[in-house]
Motif scaffolding. Structure first.
Motif, mmCIF file in Angstrom:
data_model
loop_
_atom_site.group_PDB
_atom_site.id
_atom_site.type_symbol
_atom_site.label_atom_id
_atom_site.label_comp_id
_atom_site.label_asym_id
_atom_site.label_seq_id
_atom_site.Cartn_x
_atom_site.Cartn_y
_atom_site.Cartn_z
ATOM 1 N N GLN A 28 10.991 -4.680 -22.641
ATOM 2 C CA GLN A 28 12.345 -5.101 -22.313
ATOM 3 C C GLN A 28 12.935 -4.187 -21.230
ATOM 4 O OE1 GLN A 28 14.497 -5.483 -26.012
ATOM 5 N NE2 GLN A 28 12.929 -6.795 -26.898
ATOM 6 N N PRO A 29 13.531 -4.767 -20.200
ATOM 7 C CA PRO A 29 13.958 -3.988 -19.027
ATOM 8 C C PRO A 29 15.143 -3.068 -19.268
ATOM 9 C CG PRO A 29 14.648 -6.287 -18.831
ATOM 10 C CD PRO A 29 13.764 -6.207 -20.031
ATOM 11 N N ASP A 30 15.964 -3.356 -20.280
ATOM 12 C CA ASP A 30 17.183 -2.568 -20.478
ATOM 13 C C ASP A 30 16.966 -1.346 -21.367
ATOM 14 O OD1 ASP A 30 16.636 -4.098 -22.729
ATOM 15 O OD2 ASP A 30 18.749 -4.379 -23.256
ATOM 16 N N LEU A 31 15.721 -1.040 -21.677
ATOM 17 C CA LEU A 31 15.429 0.029 -22.631
ATOM 18 C C LEU A 31 15.440 1.398 -21.968
ATOM 19 C CD1 LEU A 31 14.659 -0.336 -25.660
ATOM 20 C CD2 LEU A 31 12.375 0.351 -24.985
ATOM 21 N N ASP A 32 15.927 2.401 -22.716
ATOM 22 C CA ASP A 32 15.970 3.749 -22.161
ATOM 23 C C ASP A 32 15.267 4.752 -23.081
ATOM 24 O OD1 ASP A 32 16.618 5.461 -20.093
ATOM 25 O OD2 ASP A 32 18.476 6.124 -21.046
ATOM 26 N N PHE A 33 14.317 4.274 -23.892
ATOM 27 C CA PHE A 33 13.530 5.182 -24.731
ATOM 28 C C PHE A 33 12.352 5.726 -23.926
ATOM 29 C CE2 PHE A 33 14.335 1.984 -28.437
ATOM 30 C CZ PHE A 33 15.663 2.359 -28.489
ATOM 31 N N LYS A 34 11.895 6.908 -24.301
ATOM 32 C CA LYS A 34 10.652 7.442 -23.768
ATOM 33 C C LYS A 34 9.603 7.349 -24.875
ATOM 34 C CE LYS A 34 12.309 8.679 -19.771
ATOM 35 N NZ LYS A 34 11.901 8.014 -18.536
ATOM 36 N N TYR A 35 8.475 6.749 -24.567
ATOM 37 C CA TYR A 35 7.429 6.589 -25.577
ATOM 38 C C TYR A 35 6.513 7.801 -25.584
ATOM 39 C CZ TYR A 35 3.325 4.770 -28.001
ATOM 40 O OH TYR A 35 2.281 4.597 -28.861
ATOM 41 N N SER A 36 6.364 8.382 -26.757
ATOM 42 C CA SER A 36 5.437 9.502 -26.906
ATOM 43 C C SER A 36 4.079 8.950 -27.326
ATOM 44 C CB SER A 36 5.941 10.489 -27.965
ATOM 45 O OG SER A 36 5.020 11.549 -28.102
ATOM 46 N N ILE A 37 3.128 9.004 -26.425
ATOM 47 C CA ILE A 37 1.803 8.443 -26.687
ATOM 48 C C ILE A 37 1.055 9.315 -27.698
ATOM 49 C CG2 ILE A 37 -0.393 7.761 -25.647
ATOM 50 C CD1 ILE A 37 1.182 7.502 -22.972
ATOM 51 N N GLU A 46 -10.221 -3.577 -27.879
ATOM 52 C CA GLU A 46 -10.257 -4.349 -26.633
ATOM 53 C C GLU A 46 -8.875 -4.389 -25.983
ATOM 54 O OE1 GLU A 46 -11.541 -8.789 -24.991
ATOM 55 O OE2 GLU A 46 -11.887 -8.243 -27.088
ATOM 56 N N GLY A 47 -8.818 -4.039 -24.717
ATOM 57 C CA GLY A 47 -7.561 -4.068 -23.982
ATOM 58 C C GLY A 47 -6.779 -2.779 -24.011
ATOM 59 N N GLU A 48 -7.150 -1.834 -24.877
ATOM 60 C CA GLU A 48 -6.428 -0.563 -24.949
ATOM 61 C C GLU A 48 -6.863 0.361 -23.811
ATOM 62 O OE1 GLU A 48 -5.193 0.023 -29.614
ATOM 63 O OE2 GLU A 48 -7.132 0.827 -28.975
ATOM 64 N N VAL A 49 -5.890 1.099 -23.281
ATOM 65 C CA VAL A 49 -6.138 1.963 -22.129
ATOM 66 C C VAL A 49 -5.809 3.406 -22.491
ATOM 67 C CG1 VAL A 49 -5.488 2.435 -19.720
ATOM 68 C CG2 VAL A 49 -5.584 0.062 -20.551
ATOM 69 N N ASP A 50 -6.709 4.323 -22.146
ATOM 70 C CA ASP A 50 -6.487 5.747 -22.398
ATOM 71 C C ASP A 50 -5.288 6.223 -21.584
ATOM 72 O OD1 ASP A 50 -7.065 8.359 -23.387
ATOM 73 O OD2 ASP A 50 -8.011 8.852 -21.472
ATOM 74 N N GLY A 51 -4.366 6.928 -22.253
ATOM 75 C CA GLY A 51 -3.182 7.424 -21.570
ATOM 76 C C GLY A 51 -2.041 6.423 -21.527
ATOM 77 N N VAL A 52 -2.286 5.203 -22.007
ATOM 78 C CA VAL A 52 -1.234 4.181 -22.066
ATOM 79 C C VAL A 52 -0.955 3.815 -23.521
ATOM 80 C CG1 VAL A 52 -0.564 1.815 -21.447
ATOM 81 C CG2 VAL A 52 -1.809 3.249 -19.804
ATOM 82 N N ASP A 53 -2.008 3.392 -24.227
ATOM 83 C CA ASP A 53 -1.854 3.044 -25.644
ATOM 84 C C ASP A 53 -2.027 4.282 -26.531
ATOM 85 O OD1 ASP A 53 -1.696 -0.027 -25.580
ATOM 86 O OD2 ASP A 53 -3.418 0.435 -24.306
ATOM 87 N N TYR A 54 -3.028 5.064 -26.238
ATOM 88 C CA TYR A 54 -3.327 6.322 -26.936
ATOM 89 C C TYR A 54 -3.987 7.269 -25.942
ATOM 90 C CZ TYR A 54 -2.821 4.350 -31.698
ATOM 91 O OH TYR A 54 -2.344 3.784 -32.858
ATOM 92 N N PHE A 55 -3.993 8.558 -26.294
ATOM 93 C CA PHE A 55 -4.916 9.498 -25.668
ATOM 94 C C PHE A 55 -6.135 9.526 -26.585
ATOM 95 C CE2 PHE A 55 -0.795 11.384 -24.210
ATOM 96 C CZ PHE A 55 -0.992 11.187 -22.851
ATOM 97 N N PHE A 56 -7.253 9.051 -26.099
ATOM 98 C CA PHE A 56 -8.463 9.005 -26.924
ATOM 99 C C PHE A 56 -9.227 10.319 -26.773
ATOM 100 C CE2 PHE A 56 -7.401 4.545 -26.154
ATOM 101 C CZ PHE A 56 -7.437 4.049 -27.448
ATOM 102 N N LYS A 57 -9.432 11.006 -27.896
ATOM 103 C CA LYS A 57 -10.076 12.321 -27.911
ATOM 104 C C LYS A 57 -11.297 12.310 -28.824
ATOM 105 C CE LYS A 57 -6.823 14.351 -25.440
ATOM 106 N NZ LYS A 57 -7.093 14.887 -24.094
ATOM 107 N N THR A 58 -12.218 13.247 -28.579
ATOM 108 C CA THR A 58 -13.320 13.433 -29.520
ATOM 109 C C THR A 58 -12.785 14.205 -30.721
ATOM 110 O OG1 THR A 58 -14.005 15.573 -28.625
ATOM 111 C CG2 THR A 58 -14.957 13.591 -27.598
ATOM 112 N N ARG A 59 -13.533 14.194 -31.791
ATOM 113 C CA ARG A 59 -13.127 14.923 -32.994
ATOM 114 C C ARG A 59 -13.005 16.423 -32.700
ATOM 115 N NH1 ARG A 59 -12.729 12.924 -37.962
ATOM 116 N NH2 ARG A 59 -12.637 14.380 -39.687
#
Length: 204
Positions: A28-37, A46-59
């Motif tokens: 939504q364009p009127d939003l002013d939250f910052k998302y903490s990934i 499928e479709g998830e992107v590193d640094g956008v949906d999650y930071f994917f890390k090794t154990r």
């Protein structure tokens, strides 16, 4: 002096649609939250992107961050770690911006201990049968994992008392509107605004 940002925590049982609702809110364009990934050790869907949906890390990478105290919260869920980087959250709140976390119930409990003045919202499914249907239709889990997730979900629902508000995710658009309304109301709480306005009385 600017008002400190509000920490908004969206949580709920596995499969309830936390990620879907979060994406809808942030589209939504009127939003002013910052998302903490969040960070996780699970494999990307499928479709998830590193640094956008999650930071994917090794154990190993994740456990090093735990040792260094670099996580606001973390939890191990169905064999994978999930966690929130602490520095970004604190810096953003201090700058006056709201931070939105979408995390698991175990992690939300840890955040509540460190940020008791945060806003904690529990996302509920319309029913347990609908919750199972949502987990099954993902098509990414075995029958054993599905049953495990359902059992965990029931335990998580019992932890609802740790939250300030409950929002039913019956329709994504309605859930988003309810969450946004809660945030607006929370910003108007007397406890948050009273110090600011009492300072007006001190002006000579």
């Amino acid at each position: 002096m600017h008002e400190k940002g509000l920490l908004i925590v969206l949580s709920g049982p596995s499969g309830v649609g936390k990620g879907t609702v979060r994406k809808a809110i942030f589209s939504q364009p009127d939003l002013d939250f910052k998302y903490s990934i969040s960070m996780t050790t699970r494999t990307p869907r499928e479709g998830e992107v590193d640094g956008v949906d999650y930071f994917f890390k090794t154990r190993e990478e994740f456990e090093l961050l735990i040792e260094q105290g670099k996580l606001l919260e973390y939890a191990e869920f169905v064999g994978n770690y999930y966690g929130t980087p602490v520095d970004y959250v604190q810096e953003t709140l201090d700058s006056g911006k709201d931070v939105f976390l979408e995390i698991e119930v175990q992690g939300a409990r840890q955040v509540r201990e460190k940020f008791p003045d945060g806003l904690f919202i529990f996302l509920m499914p319309p029913s347990l049968s609908e919750l199972k249907n949502r987990i099954v239709t993902r098509g990414t889990e075995t029958e054993e994992i599905i049953n495990n997730r359902l059992n965990v979900a029931k335990e998580e629902i019992e932890m609802m008392h740790l939250y300030d508000y409950v929002v039913e995710n019956d329709q994504i658009e309605l859930a988003c509107e309810r969450i946004k309304a809660i945030v607006v109301a929370e910003h108007c709480r007397r406890e948050r605004l009273e110090p600011k306005y009492l300072k007006m009385l001190e002006v000579k």
